[in-house]
Design a protein around this motif. Structure first.
Motif, mmCIF file in Angstrom:
data_model
loop_
_atom_site.group_PDB
_atom_site.id
_atom_site.type_symbol
_atom_site.label_atom_id
_atom_site.label_comp_id
_atom_site.label_asym_id
_atom_site.label_seq_id
_atom_site.Cartn_x
_atom_site.Cartn_y
_atom_site.Cartn_z
ATOM 1 N N GLU A 108 -0.680 6.806 1.812
ATOM 2 C CA GLU A 108 -2.040 7.250 2.093
ATOM 3 C C GLU A 108 -2.979 6.054 2.286
ATOM 4 O OE1 GLU A 108 -5.384 9.413 2.900
ATOM 5 O OE2 GLU A 108 -3.259 9.960 2.970
ATOM 6 N N ALA A 109 -2.823 5.039 1.447
ATOM 7 C CA ALA A 109 -3.657 3.850 1.585
ATOM 8 C C ALA A 109 -3.339 3.123 2.885
ATOM 9 C CB ALA A 109 -3.450 2.920 0.389
ATOM 10 N N TYR A 110 -2.053 3.140 3.262
ATOM 11 C CA TYR A 110 -1.670 2.501 4.525
ATOM 12 C C TYR A 110 -2.287 3.244 5.703
ATOM 13 C CZ TYR A 110 1.211 0.475 8.222
ATOM 14 O OH TYR A 110 1.618 -0.163 9.359
ATOM 15 N N ARG A 111 -2.283 4.570 5.646
ATOM 16 C CA ARG A 111 -2.890 5.359 6.726
ATOM 17 C C ARG A 111 -4.380 5.040 6.840
ATOM 18 N NH1 ARG A 111 -6.072 9.105 8.072
ATOM 19 N NH2 ARG A 111 -6.844 9.218 5.950
ATOM 20 N N ARG A 112 -5.063 4.954 5.705
ATOM 21 C CA ARG A 112 -6.484 4.633 5.732
ATOM 22 C C ARG A 112 -6.716 3.237 6.309
ATOM 23 N NH1 ARG A 112 -6.415 6.727 0.431
ATOM 24 N NH2 ARG A 112 -6.621 4.602 -0.384
ATOM 25 N N ALA A 113 -5.878 2.301 5.899
ATOM 26 C CA ALA A 113 -6.038 0.930 6.362
ATOM 27 C C ALA A 113 -5.802 0.806 7.857
ATOM 28 C CB ALA A 113 -5.089 0.008 5.601
ATOM 29 N N ARG B 90 -11.910 -7.088 -4.561
ATOM 30 C CA ARG B 90 -10.988 -6.002 -4.905
ATOM 31 C C ARG B 90 -10.188 -6.305 -6.164
ATOM 32 N NH1 ARG B 90 -10.567 -2.508 -0.478
ATOM 33 N NH2 ARG B 90 -11.069 -3.384 1.578
ATOM 34 N N ASP C 92 -10.574 -0.988 5.321
ATOM 35 C CA ASP C 92 -9.580 -0.742 4.278
ATOM 36 C C ASP C 92 -8.329 -1.584 4.438
ATOM 37 O OD1 ASP C 92 -10.939 1.380 2.840
ATOM 38 O OD2 ASP C 92 -10.619 2.605 4.617
ATOM 39 N N ARG C 93 -8.359 -2.581 5.325
ATOM 40 C CA ARG C 93 -7.137 -3.344 5.545
ATOM 41 C C ARG C 93 -7.262 -4.826 5.222
ATOM 42 N NH1 ARG C 93 -8.130 -2.883 11.793
ATOM 43 N NH2 ARG C 93 -7.781 -0.679 11.385
ATOM 44 N N LEU D 156 0.837 -1.195 0.000
ATOM 45 C CA LEU D 156 0.000 0.000 0.000
ATOM 46 C C LEU D 156 0.869 1.242 0.000
ATOM 47 C CD1 LEU D 156 -2.658 -1.018 2.692
ATOM 48 C CD2 LEU D 156 -2.802 -1.283 0.212
ATOM 49 N N ASP D 157 0.427 2.281 -0.730
ATOM 50 C CA ASP D 157 1.156 3.544 -0.657
ATOM 51 C C ASP D 157 0.870 4.192 0.692
ATOM 52 O OD1 ASP D 157 -1.275 5.100 -0.766
ATOM 53 O OD2 ASP D 157 -1.268 4.936 -2.940
#
Length: 338
Positions: A290-295, A314, A301-302, A287-288
């Motif tokens: 931002e995606a990691y932060r969301r997850a 997905r 999101d994880r 994950l980039d």
């Protein structure tokens, strides 16, 4: 149900805050009064976690065995020295905030849903206590009545066992098992459990796991939840491991190719370490930021398939299926997991 990573995190908190200290033990609920009286005043000598069970050794060859089961949790309060081995490589302490707080290396963030938080590890639960992590102290839940400043903290709800040192309090609620054992009984309990990647020699654990799975006609989706086959895997990790292996949950263990069985063990070994380090069951890779932060901030999101019934896969877009297997909810993609 708390899964293996939570129990290892609990054990590390006890190692950091209780080992070497004498405890005051009580059973506010009354259901463990006799056991609490036996360990009251004894020093904690060591702690072990194997799969979903924790073993706390007291002086005099007396062990406390705790299995949290579906609803159990340990609530920690007081001045807690956080275990640095739980922190991830970038310095985060494994706490997240469901409201989207930015993740800063210098400031741990809290998951107000309670998932594997430092204050309450196990079933999601909020605490009234204060937790000291490194040099930072903050209230996790201030009820506005000053209760979070009381010492000892007030007993809230049904507390099976309370263990206190001079500065730290741990309350056990809702466990499936809470009992005292002698060393032989502890070894007998552990001998019945499947391998745990954080306890057993990795190569030996892999061989044990492969050997058992490859001779069983039982569906792999049931075998992964069997604590006699492998320790620590629960409902979330089962669904995610099977998806990551692109494996139909109904496949009999004995017909799953050996390389896939080995791959599941190695993947579990990796995901378990991530879970202990972050405090979250993170099962998506690459994950980039931002995606990691969301997850990290939201469980939605994880995961690849867990808790996504009716939503598109997905990867392929097929609707994720929800069924019951082993009296638990199983999520999987019928297209990817052929």
């Amino acid at each position: 149900m708390p899964e293996g990573h939570s129990v290892h995190r609990i054990a590390r908190q006890f190692d950091r805050n209780y080992v070497g200290h004498a405890v005051t033990a009580s059973s506010p609920q009354g259901r463990f009064a006799e056991g609490a009286a036996l360990i009251d005043g004894r020093e904690v000598e060591r702690v072990r976690a194997v799969g979903k069970q924790m073993f706390l050794a007291f002086e005099g060859d007396l062990w406390l065995r705790v299995h949290l089961g579906m609803y159990g949790a340990w609530d920690f309060a007081g001045e807690i020295v956080f275990d640095p081995t739980i922190a991830s490589a970038n310095g985060r302490m494994g706490q997240t905030n469901q409201r989207g707080t930015e993740l800063h290396e210098a400031s741990p963030v809290f998951d107000l849903a309670g998932e594997n938080s430092l204050a309450s590890i196990g079933a999601p639960r909020r605490t009234r206590g204060r937790v000291r992590m490194s040099e930072q102290t903050r209230g996790l839940d201030d009820p506005g009545d000053g209760a979070d400043n009381e010492w000892p903290p007030p007993v809230v709800g049904q507390v099976r066992l309370r263990l206190m040192t001079e500065a730290t309090c741990a309350d056990l609620r809702g466990p499936t098992a809470c009992e005292l054992q002698n060393p032989d009984e502890v070894q007998a309990t552990i001998a019945k459990l499947g391998p745990d990647p954080l306890v057993d020699d990795p190569a030996e654990g892999e061989e044990r796991f492969v050997s058992v799975v490859r001779r069983k006609p039982t569906p792999i989706g049931l075998l992964l939840m069997d604590q006699n086959v492998v320790s620590g895997i629960g409902n979330v990790y089962r669904a995610e491991l099977l998806y990551r292996a692109l494996l139909d949950p109904h496949t009999p263990g004995k017909v799953v190719p050996e390389e896939i069985v080995r791959g599941i063990w190695r993947d579990w070994s990796r995901l378990l370490v991530i879970g202990v380090e972050t405090g979250q069951m993170m099962t998506m890779d690459d994950l980039d930021p931002e995606a990691y932060r969301r997850a990290m901030a939201s469980r939605d999101d994880r995961h690849w398939v867990y808790h996504r019934a009716g939503l598109p896969c997905r990867v392929c877009g097929t609707e994720i299926v929800l069924e019951e297997m082993g009296a638990r909810k199983l999520y999987w993609c019928p297209t990817c997991q052929k």
